[in-house]
Motif scaffolding. Structure first.
Motif, PDB file in Angstrom:
ATOM      1  N   TRP A  43      50.134  43.956  40.244  1.00  0.00           N
ATOM      2  CA  TRP A  43      50.378  43.920  38.639  1.00  0.00           C
ATOM      3  C   TRP A  43      51.928  43.357  38.401  1.00  0.00           C
ATOM      4  O   TRP A  43      52.772  44.373  38.746  1.00  0.00           O
ATOM      5  CB  TRP A  43      49.879  45.291  38.147  1.00  0.00           C
ATOM      6  N   MET A  44      51.906  42.384  37.691  1.00  0.00           N
ATOM      7  CA  MET A  44      53.329  41.964  37.075  1.00  0.00           C
ATOM      8  C   MET A  44      54.225  42.254  38.254  1.00  0.00           C
ATOM      9  O   MET A  44      55.321  42.526  38.356  1.00  0.00           O
ATOM     10  CB  MET A  44      53.812  42.853  35.924  1.00  0.00           C
ATOM     11  N   GLY A  45      53.731  41.456  39.550  1.00  0.00           N
ATOM     12  CA  GLY A  45      54.678  41.281  40.646  1.00  0.00           C
ATOM     13  C   GLY A  45      54.848  42.538  41.638  1.00  0.00           C
ATOM     14  O   GLY A  45      55.433  42.253  42.771  1.00  0.00           O
ATOM     15  N   ARG A  46      54.175  43.642  41.537  1.00  0.00           N
ATOM     16  CA  ARG A  46      54.104  44.815  42.512  1.00  0.00           C
ATOM     17  C   ARG A  46      52.825  44.938  42.896  1.00  0.00           C
ATOM     18  O   ARG A  46      51.738  45.009  41.993  1.00  0.00           O
ATOM     19  CB  ARG A  46      54.597  46.072  41.782  1.00  0.00           C
ATOM     20  N   PRO A  47      52.690  45.231  44.142  1.00  0.00           N
ATOM     21  CA  PRO A  47      51.387  45.567  44.719  1.00  0.00           C
ATOM     22  C   PRO A  47      50.868  46.812  44.177  1.00  0.00           C
ATOM     23  O   PRO A  47      51.506  47.759  43.946  1.00  0.00           O
ATOM     24  CB  PRO A  47      51.760  45.922  46.278  1.00  0.00           C
ATOM     25  N   ILE A  48      49.345  46.659  43.858  1.00  0.00           N
ATOM     26  CA  ILE A  48      48.887  47.649  43.111  1.00  0.00           C
ATOM     27  C   ILE A  48      47.920  48.738  43.847  1.00  0.00           C
ATOM     28  O   ILE A  48      47.705  50.065  43.742  1.00  0.00           O
ATOM     29  CB  ILE A  48      48.163  47.394  41.786  1.00  0.00           C
ATOM     30  N   ILE A  49      47.254  47.917  44.865  1.00  0.00           N
ATOM     31  CA  ILE A  49      46.445  48.763  45.916  1.00  0.00           C
ATOM     32  C   ILE A  49      45.243  49.447  44.881  1.00  0.00           C
ATOM     33  O   ILE A  49      45.420  50.738  45.293  1.00  0.00           O
ATOM     34  CB  ILE A  49      47.335  49.661  46.916  1.00  0.00           C
ATOM     35  N   GLN A  50      44.579  48.638  44.406  1.00  0.00           N
ATOM     36  CA  GLN A  50      43.543  49.391  43.764  1.00  0.00           C
ATOM     37  C   GLN A  50      42.275  48.083  43.586  1.00  0.00           C
ATOM     38  O   GLN A  50      42.725  47.033  43.626  1.00  0.00           O
ATOM     39  CB  GLN A  50      43.782  49.742  42.199  1.00  0.00           C
ATOM     40  N   TYR A  51      41.050  48.867  43.158  1.00  0.00           N
ATOM     41  CA  TYR A  51      40.170  47.760  43.050  1.00  0.00           C
ATOM     42  C   TYR A  51      40.150  47.269  41.573  1.00  0.00           C
ATOM     43  O   TYR A  51      40.260  48.080  40.718  1.00  0.00           O
ATOM     44  CB  TYR A  51      38.772  48.401  43.409  1.00  0.00           C
ATOM     45  N   PRO A  52      39.784  46.195  41.507  1.00  0.00           N
ATOM     46  CA  PRO A  52      39.959  45.429  39.963  1.00  0.00           C
ATOM     47  C   PRO A  52      39.176  46.094  39.056  1.00  0.00           C
ATOM     48  O   PRO A  52      39.719  46.384  37.905  1.00  0.00           O
ATOM     49  CB  PRO A  52      39.386  44.244  40.053  1.00  0.00           C
ATOM     50  N   GLN A  53      37.994  46.785  39.192  1.00  0.00           N
ATOM     51  CA  GLN A  53      37.099  47.577  38.519  1.00  0.00           C
ATOM     52  C   GLN A  53      37.895  48.617  38.239  1.00  0.00           C
ATOM     53  O   GLN A  53      37.866  49.096  36.798  1.00  0.00           O
ATOM     54  CB  GLN A  53      36.018  47.793  39.370  1.00  0.00           C
ATOM     55  N   ASP A  54      38.544  49.491  38.740  1.00  0.00           N
ATOM     56  CA  ASP A  54      39.440  50.693  38.715  1.00  0.00           C
ATOM     57  C   ASP A  54      40.466  50.195  37.676  1.00  0.00           C
ATOM     58  O   ASP A  54      41.037  51.019  36.628  1.00  0.00           O
ATOM     59  CB  ASP A  54      39.652  51.420  39.776  1.00  0.00           C
ATOM     60  N   ILE A  55      41.231  49.175  38.058  1.00  0.00           N
ATOM     61  CA  ILE A  55      42.221  48.763  36.932  1.00  0.00           C
ATOM     62  C   ILE A  55      41.631  48.519  35.572  1.00  0.00           C
ATOM     63  O   ILE A  55      42.445  49.019  34.637  1.00  0.00           O
ATOM     64  CB  ILE A  55      42.791  47.331  37.795  1.00  0.00           C
ATOM     65  N   ILE A  75      53.278  56.962  44.369  1.00  0.00           N
ATOM     66  CA  ILE A  75      53.874  55.694  43.855  1.00  0.00           C
ATOM     67  C   ILE A  75      53.565  54.411  44.900  1.00  0.00           C
ATOM     68  O   ILE A  75      53.476  53.524  44.333  1.00  0.00           O
ATOM     69  CB  ILE A  75      55.468  56.117  43.782  1.00  0.00           C
ATOM     70  N   ALA A  76      53.901  54.633  46.127  1.00  0.00           N
ATOM     71  CA  ALA A  76      53.663  53.505  47.000  1.00  0.00           C
ATOM     72  C   ALA A  76      54.765  52.644  46.551  1.00  0.00           C
ATOM     73  O   ALA A  76      55.936  52.723  46.229  1.00  0.00           O
ATOM     74  CB  ALA A  76      52.343  53.156  47.175  1.00  0.00           C
ATOM     75  N   HIS A  77      54.004  51.039  46.137  1.00  0.00           N
ATOM     76  CA  HIS A  77      54.935  49.961  46.015  1.00  0.00           C
ATOM     77  C   HIS A  77      55.365  50.029  44.460  1.00  0.00           C
ATOM     78  O   HIS A  77      56.023  49.132  43.833  1.00  0.00           O
ATOM     79  CB  HIS A  77      54.485  48.631  46.351  1.00  0.00           C
ATOM     80  N   GLY A  78      54.735  50.770  43.625  1.00  0.00           N
ATOM     81  CA  GLY A  78      54.830  51.053  42.299  1.00  0.00           C
ATOM     82  C   GLY A  78      54.008  50.286  41.200  1.00  0.00           C
ATOM     83  O   GLY A  78      54.269  50.305  40.177  1.00  0.00           O
ATOM     84  N   GLY A  79      53.025  49.556  41.954  1.00  0.00           N
ATOM     85  CA  GLY A  79      52.189  48.655  40.958  1.00  0.00           C
ATOM     86  C   GLY A  79      51.380  49.397  39.897  1.00  0.00           C
ATOM     87  O   GLY A  79      51.346  49.058  38.837  1.00  0.00           O
ATOM     88  N   SER A  80      51.025  50.686  40.217  1.00  0.00           N
ATOM     89  CA  SER A  80      50.334  51.317  39.298  1.00  0.00           C
ATOM     90  C   SER A  80      51.134  51.793  38.137  1.00  0.00           C
ATOM     91  O   SER A  80      50.766  51.911  37.058  1.00  0.00           O
ATOM     92  CB  SER A  80      49.541  52.566  39.935  1.00  0.00           C
TER      93      SER A  80
END
Length: 246
Positions: A43-55, A75-80
């Motif tokens: 998401w906007m350049g950062r890995p989000i590690i989620q399924y598109p449906q949940d996004i 937090i991980a990579h910060g995508g969320s």
């Protein structure tokens, strides 16, 4: 729109009773774990590690609730965090809370991830706390941050053991505003073969969903939003979208 909304509601009820489509969705979920399907998105350049449906589901919730604070564990990579901040930015542009922000918690915010998050254009709506999400001093900081906020949305996505998630629920679910949500991610661990958990300390019988079940026994102010489950079908958070109803 009334007719359209009714058609959607009817379809969701039908989905909930359709064993064939639910079985197909479950089969895809099981098949997608090994190839790390959820790791393919950003998401906007950062890995989000989620399924598109949940996004998409989270987008709908943030738009509807219009929170002025989102609390996220993990937090991980910060995508969320970037995703939530960008949704709050859009809300603000459309009349939502101008000072809305997202607070992220993680026991280990790695320097390269912190640097990337802090350099991101959405960082102005983000703050972070490093430490265990269930440590008393961290819980105290979060509660102080929540003071004066009118609408709070909570997302739990860190350590996925039963004990840890239950402790997070006890600490943070009460901060959820009436009409808002506490979303517990990775409840699908309960529904997957144990082998897919690998060497993780969680698995069937010990995971976020079992924590949700226990928490709900003594917290009737929350209800599982079954309509969201019926809508998504493929999700890491089945029975994890908890709406605060009172």
């Amino acid at each position: 729109m009334e007719n359209f909304d009714k058609e959607v509601a009817d379809r969701l009820v039908a989905n909930g009773a359709d064993e064939q489509i639910k079985a197909a969705a479950h089969a895809f979920t099981v098949a997608s774990i090994g190839p790390k399907y959820s790791y393919n998105f950003s998401w906007m350049g950062r890995p989000i590690i989620q399924y598109p449906q949940d996004i998409v589901a989270m987008q709908e919730l943030i738009w509807t609730v219009k929170p002025d604070l989102i609390i996220e564990t993990g937090i991980a990579h910060g995508g969320s965090l970037i995703f939530s901040a960008s949704m709050l930015e859009l809300n603000a542009a459309c009349g939502g809370p101008a000072d809305a922000e997202v607070l992220g918690l993680d026991i280990d915010i790695r320097p390269h991830n912190r640097e990337a998050i802090e350099a991101h254009p959405m960082f102005r709506r983000i703050s972070m706390i490093q430490g265990s999400s269930v440590a008393p001093e961290v819980v105290t900081q979060v509660k102080a941050k929540a003071q004066g906020r009118k609408k709070i949305l909570v997302c739990l996505d860190s350590n996925h053991t039963h004990a840890h998630v239950l402790a997070e629920l006890e600490a943070y679910a009460p901060l959820t505003s009436v009409g808002s949500y506490c979303v517990v991610f990775d409840t699908f661990v309960e529904d997957l073969p144990k082998a897919l958990s690998g060497d993780r300390p969680w698995g069937p019988g010990n995971n976020p969903k079992t924590a949700v079940w226990q928490y709900l026994k003594s917290h009737p102010e929350f209800q599982i939003d079954q309509a969201i489950d019926n809508k998504l079908l493929v999700s890491v958070a089945p029975s994890g979208y908890l709406k605060r109803v009172r």
